[in-house]
Enzyme design. Structure first.
Site, PDB file in Angstrom:
ATOM      1  N   TYR A  93       0.831  -1.216   0.000  1.00  0.00           N
ATOM      2  CA  TYR A  93       0.000   0.000   0.000  1.00  0.00           C
ATOM      3  C   TYR A  93       0.864   1.265   0.000  1.00  0.00           C
ATOM      4  O   TYR A  93       0.469   2.293  -0.531  1.00  0.00           O
ATOM      5  CB  TYR A  93      -0.919   0.035   1.229  1.00  0.00           C
ATOM      6  CG  TYR A  93      -2.249  -0.651   1.022  1.00  0.00           C
ATOM      7  CD1 TYR A  93      -2.306  -1.993   0.713  1.00  0.00           C
ATOM      8  CD2 TYR A  93      -3.441   0.057   1.137  1.00  0.00           C
ATOM      9  CE1 TYR A  93      -3.524  -2.624   0.521  1.00  0.00           C
ATOM     10  CE2 TYR A  93      -4.660  -0.562   0.949  1.00  0.00           C
ATOM     11  CZ  TYR A  93      -4.698  -1.902   0.638  1.00  0.00           C
ATOM     12  OH  TYR A  93      -5.909  -2.510   0.449  1.00  0.00           O
ATOM     13  N   LYS A 129       3.063 -15.298   1.926  1.00  0.00           N
ATOM     14  CA  LYS A 129       3.426 -16.132   0.767  1.00  0.00           C
ATOM     15  C   LYS A 129       4.944 -16.292   0.743  1.00  0.00           C
ATOM     16  O   LYS A 129       5.638 -15.759  -0.111  1.00  0.00           O
ATOM     17  CB  LYS A 129       2.926 -15.465  -0.526  1.00  0.00           C
ATOM     18  CG  LYS A 129       1.430 -15.609  -0.749  1.00  0.00           C
ATOM     19  CD  LYS A 129       1.035 -16.985  -1.296  1.00  0.00           C
ATOM     20  CE  LYS A 129       1.493 -17.170  -2.735  1.00  0.00           C
ATOM     21  NZ  LYS A 129       1.160 -18.546  -3.223  1.00  0.00           N
ATOM     22  N   ASP A 141      -2.832 -18.009   0.302  1.00  0.00           N
ATOM     23  CA  ASP A 141      -3.848 -18.556  -0.620  1.00  0.00           C
ATOM     24  C   ASP A 141      -4.569 -19.732   0.033  1.00  0.00           C
ATOM     25  O   ASP A 141      -5.795 -19.846  -0.020  1.00  0.00           O
ATOM     26  CB  ASP A 141      -3.234 -18.935  -1.982  1.00  0.00           C
ATOM     27  CG  ASP A 141      -2.042 -19.878  -1.867  1.00  0.00           C
ATOM     28  OD1 ASP A 141      -1.469 -20.016  -0.770  1.00  0.00           O
ATOM     29  OD2 ASP A 141      -1.682 -20.497  -2.889  1.00  0.00           O
ATOM     30  N   ASP A 168      -6.547  -7.088   3.525  1.00  0.00           N
ATOM     31  CA  ASP A 168      -7.664  -6.424   2.834  1.00  0.00           C
ATOM     32  C   ASP A 168      -8.568  -7.484   2.194  1.00  0.00           C
ATOM     33  O   ASP A 168      -9.791  -7.465   2.360  1.00  0.00           O
ATOM     34  CB  ASP A 168      -7.102  -5.472   1.768  1.00  0.00           C
ATOM     35  CG  ASP A 168      -8.189  -4.725   1.032  1.00  0.00           C
ATOM     36  OD1 ASP A 168      -9.133  -4.248   1.686  1.00  0.00           O
ATOM     37  OD2 ASP A 168      -8.102  -4.636  -0.211  1.00  0.00           O
ATOM     38  N   ASP A 188     -12.476  -9.175   3.578  1.00  0.00           N
ATOM     39  CA  ASP A 188     -13.722  -9.163   2.801  1.00  0.00           C
ATOM     40  C   ASP A 188     -14.327 -10.574   2.746  1.00  0.00           C
ATOM     41  O   ASP A 188     -15.543 -10.738   2.821  1.00  0.00           O
ATOM     42  CB  ASP A 188     -13.489  -8.648   1.370  1.00  0.00           C
ATOM     43  CG  ASP A 188     -13.742  -7.143   1.243  1.00  0.00           C
ATOM     44  OD1 ASP A 188     -13.619  -6.438   2.267  1.00  0.00           O
ATOM     45  OD2 ASP A 188     -14.048  -6.679   0.132  1.00  0.00           O
TER      46      ASP A 188
HETATM   47  C1  IPM Z   1     -10.592  -1.378   3.372  1.00  0.00           C
HETATM   48  C2  IPM Z   1     -10.780  -0.697   2.049  1.00  0.00           C
HETATM   49  C3  IPM Z   1      -9.615   0.243   1.781  1.00  0.00           C
HETATM   50  C4  IPM Z   1      -8.352  -0.583   1.697  1.00  0.00           C
HETATM   51  C5  IPM Z   1      -9.777   1.138   0.545  1.00  0.00           C
HETATM   52  C6  IPM Z   1     -11.041   1.956   0.607  1.00  0.00           C
HETATM   53  C7  IPM Z   1      -8.581   2.027   0.323  1.00  0.00           C
HETATM   54  O1  IPM Z   1     -10.939  -1.650   1.050  1.00  0.00           O
HETATM   55  O2  IPM Z   1     -10.468  -0.663   4.391  1.00  0.00           O
HETATM   56  O3  IPM Z   1     -10.585  -2.604   3.420  1.00  0.00           O
HETATM   57  O4  IPM Z   1      -7.996  -1.106   0.632  1.00  0.00           O
HETATM   58  O5  IPM Z   1      -7.682  -0.721   2.729  1.00  0.00           O
HETATM   59 MG    MG Z   2     -11.050  -3.673   1.755  1.00  0.00          MG
END
Ligand code: IPM
Ligand code: MG
Length: 368
Positions: A141, A192, A225, A249, A253
């Protein structure tokens, strides 16, 4: 500046709608004497429209001074074409970096009442309680160089750089081990190392911190993975997962969907304790984004946002009883069958954003 001073940054899309519900929750705690004060400012596309930057210097100063920043969401198609440096996400990334918020805690809890809203079978997710500890100020990042260069032969080259130094891995590993001590005592580290040098170092450093300081905690290593695969195969095998910025990240999700909806997952981003007063800089935000497709319709789920405020009660203000009460109120609201569209199933009561906020407050009243 009062001790319990907040900076609210609603942001874009559904951000202002869900933040409105947090304001109701703050008002409810204040009626009981909590004494929160707050300022509000712009971030993301809203800040770009007003100031030409994803966050203003004045808002950054307020963020540094606040006891906690409560953040909604940023971004949307309206700002797809703005310059990269001032895109909405840059506001969030600057807050994380400048406040030094290296530790991102993303708990994924599956409420019994929502087990059927998950895309996985009920028995795989019911009672799920895992914590993803994501490194938040390093890795790909922020690593340099980060650029697109013109190779001059009709080709361009996009470059991102994954970098981790020992101290960055040590401090995030300690957060994960400390959290595991308050939970079921298991940390799974994901990288990884079979492909990446940074993964090799990550594995080495986490192993060393464990051996030197946390022999009482169990440590397992998993390739990231395979970790993603195990998260959807048998998620309840995990307790705390510690991983880098990018894998964290993605994996968070995935974990969010296990719980039924992205609209359910809160997060806390914490800095190092201040050596003088022990307080950490902190920002609290839902894991989900700005959901431009449903923005302004009053249908967004405010629970991740409200539960993020609950994490602020817990981690920034030491208000454990109040945080527990808020968590119980959310669970009771779901048990009663109250559902926003994202978690609605046949036979349940479908409510708006504001009605969900009101239902949580009504449940707070009752949750002694
Ligand atoms: C998260 C989001 C952010 C990230 C974006 C909005 C920059 O996806 O907080 O998970 O990638 O960290
Ligand atoms: Mg995210």
């Amino acid at each position: 500046m009062p001790d319990r001073h907040l900076l609210l940054l609603p942001g874009d899309g559904i951000g202002p709608e869900i933040m409105a519900e947090v304001k109701g929750v703050i008002a409810w705690f204040n009626a009981g004497g909590a004494g929160f004060t707050f300022d509000e400012d712009l971030v993301g596309g809203a800040a770009y429209d007003a100031h030409g930057a994803a966050i203003s210097e004045a808002a950054m100063e307020k963020a540094h001074a606040a006891g906690a920043v409560i953040f909604g969401s940023v971004g949307g198609p309206k700002w797809d074409k703005v310059p990269y440096d001032v895109r909405p996400e840059a506001g969030l990334l600057r807050l994380r970096k400048d406040l030094g918020l290296f530790a991102n805690l993303r708990p994924a809890l599956c409420y019994a009442a929502l087990a059927d809203a998950s895309s996985l079978k009920r028995e795989l997710v019911e009672g799920l309680d895992i914590l993803i500890v994501r490194e938040l100020t390093g890795g790909v990042y922020f690593g340099a160089p980060k650029e697109i260069i013109d190779l001059g032969n009709g080709q361009k080259r996009g470059i991102d750089t994954q970098i981790y130094d020992t101290y960055e891995i040590e401090r995030i590993a300690r957060v994960a081990f400390d959290m595991a001590r308050t939970r079921r005592g298991l940390v799974t580290s994901m990288e990884k190392r079979n492909v990446m040098k940074s993964g090799l170092l990550w594995n080495e450093v986490v192993t060393a911190v464990h051996a030197a300081e946390y022999p009482d905690v169990k440590l397992e290593h998993m390739l990231a993975d395979a970790g993603g695969m195990q998260l959807v195969r048998q998620p309840k095998q995990f307790d705390v997962i510690v991983t880098d910025n990018l894998f964290g990240d993605m994996l968070s999700d995935v974990a969010a969907m296990l719980t039924g909806s992205l609209g359910m997952l809160p997060s806390a981003s914490l800095g190092a304790p201040n050596p003088v007063n022990g307080r950490r800089k902190a920002l609290y935000e839902p894991v989900h984004g700005s959901a431009p497709d449903i923005a302004g319709k009053g249908v967004a789920n405010p629970i991740a946002m409200i539960a993020s405020f609950g994490m602020a009660l817990r981690y920034s203000f030491g208000m454990t009883a109040e945080a527990d009460r808020l968590d119980r109120a959310i669970a009771a609201t779901l048990d009663a069958g109250t559902r926003t569209a994202d978690i609605w199933t046949e036979g349940k009561q479908r409510v708006s954003t504001a009605e969900m906020g009101a239902a949580v407050i009504a449940a707070l009243e009752k949750a002694a």
